[in-house]
Scaffold this active site. Structure first.
Site, PDB file in Angstrom:
ATOM      1  N   ASP A 151       0.849  -1.196   0.000  1.00  0.00           N
ATOM      2  CA  ASP A 151       0.000   0.000   0.000  1.00  0.00           C
ATOM      3  C   ASP A 151       0.886   1.248   0.000  1.00  0.00           C
ATOM      4  O   ASP A 151       2.109   1.172  -0.206  1.00  0.00           O
ATOM      5  CB  ASP A 151      -0.996  -0.051   1.173  1.00  0.00           C
ATOM      6  CG  ASP A 151      -0.339   0.185   2.533  1.00  0.00           C
ATOM      7  OD1 ASP A 151       0.910   0.331   2.583  1.00  0.00           O
ATOM      8  OD2 ASP A 151      -1.067   0.222   3.545  1.00  0.00           O
ATOM      9  N   CYS A 198       3.279  -3.002   3.915  1.00  0.00           N
ATOM     10  CA  CYS A 198       2.419  -1.868   4.284  1.00  0.00           C
ATOM     11  C   CYS A 198       3.217  -1.052   5.304  1.00  0.00           C
ATOM     12  O   CYS A 198       4.424  -1.252   5.441  1.00  0.00           O
ATOM     13  CB  CYS A 198       1.056  -2.319   4.788  1.00  0.00           C
ATOM     14  SG  CYS A 198       1.054  -3.214   6.355  1.00  0.00           S
ATOM     15  N   THR A 206       3.364  -0.989   8.590  1.00  0.00           N
ATOM     16  CA  THR A 206       3.961  -1.826   9.634  1.00  0.00           C
ATOM     17  C   THR A 206       4.248  -3.248   9.179  1.00  0.00           C
ATOM     18  O   THR A 206       4.951  -3.982   9.870  1.00  0.00           O
ATOM     19  CB  THR A 206       3.003  -1.935  10.825  1.00  0.00           C
ATOM     20  OG1 THR A 206       1.768  -2.508  10.330  1.00  0.00           O
ATOM     21  CG2 THR A 206       2.727  -0.580  11.461  1.00  0.00           C
TER      22      THR A 206
HETATM   23  C1  RB5 Z   1      -1.820   2.821   6.416  1.00  0.00           C
HETATM   24  O1  RB5 Z   1      -1.790   4.087   6.968  1.00  0.00           O
HETATM   25  C2  RB5 Z   1      -1.410   1.779   7.442  1.00  0.00           C
HETATM   26  O2  RB5 Z   1      -2.443   1.560   8.342  1.00  0.00           O
HETATM   27  C3  RB5 Z   1      -1.020   0.492   6.754  1.00  0.00           C
HETATM   28  O3  RB5 Z   1       0.023   0.733   5.874  1.00  0.00           O
HETATM   29  C4  RB5 Z   1      -0.527  -0.616   7.647  1.00  0.00           C
HETATM   30  O4  RB5 Z   1       0.484  -0.186   8.508  1.00  0.00           O
HETATM   31  C5  RB5 Z   1      -1.565  -1.403   8.338  1.00  0.00           C
HETATM   32  O5  RB5 Z   1      -1.294  -2.385   9.036  1.00  0.00           O
END
Ligand code: RB5
Length: 151
Positions: A16, A73, A75
């Protein structure tokens, strides 16, 4: 290809907006290592939903477009949770080379997940190289992996 090592001729990668910067770094590193990369997005930093990219990875693996992949993503938590809802995906959220090695040796993970906001680029590149070169040990671990369901 050594026995037990992932078929990494094609490596799928997806993430993402929290993972896109690291995705681009890892994609370049994979290509520099001579691998073909199947980039499933996202492109750019616009906010998107990580389950969409976990599902794209699951679909690519199910279709045999790649045998392994990388998910990122912010985290690494959300996208690995989402990916592991698909029975044929074994996604391991990794922070260091020890985890990268053990998720292959013991868990036969077929996807490595990273937090784009939590891991350094060089550490992630090192983890990815370890992940792609470490064989599954089988034996007692085969039984345990089988207990988690079909692949
Ligand atoms: C997006 O802001 C964030 O929530 C996503 O990248 C991830 O860390 C979710 O677990």
């Amino acid at each position: 290809m050594a026995e037990g090592v992932l078929d990494a001729g094609v490596v799928a990668i997806a993430g993402d907006h929290g993972g896109v910067a690291l995705k681009d770094v890892l994609k370049a590193a994979l290509e520099a290592d001579g691998r073909t990369v199947l980039d499933l997005g996202t492109e750019g930093t616009a906010s998107v939903d990580y389950p969409v990219f976990a599902a794209r990875m699951a679909e690519a693996l199910a279709k045999g477009e790649a045998a392994c992949g990388v998910l990122i993503c912010g985290t690494g938590i959300g996208i690995s949770i989402a990916a592991n809802r698909f029975a044929h995906v074994r996604a391991a959220l990794v922070h260091d080379a020890f985890g990268a090695r053990l998720c292959r040796q013991h868990n036969d993970a077929n996807v490595i997940a990273f937090g784009g906001r939590t891991i350094g680029e060089e550490v992630a590149k090192d983890c990815l190289r370890v992940f792609l070169s470490t064989p599954f040990e089988g034996g007692r671990h085969e039984r345990r992996v089988a207990m988690m369901g079909p692949r």
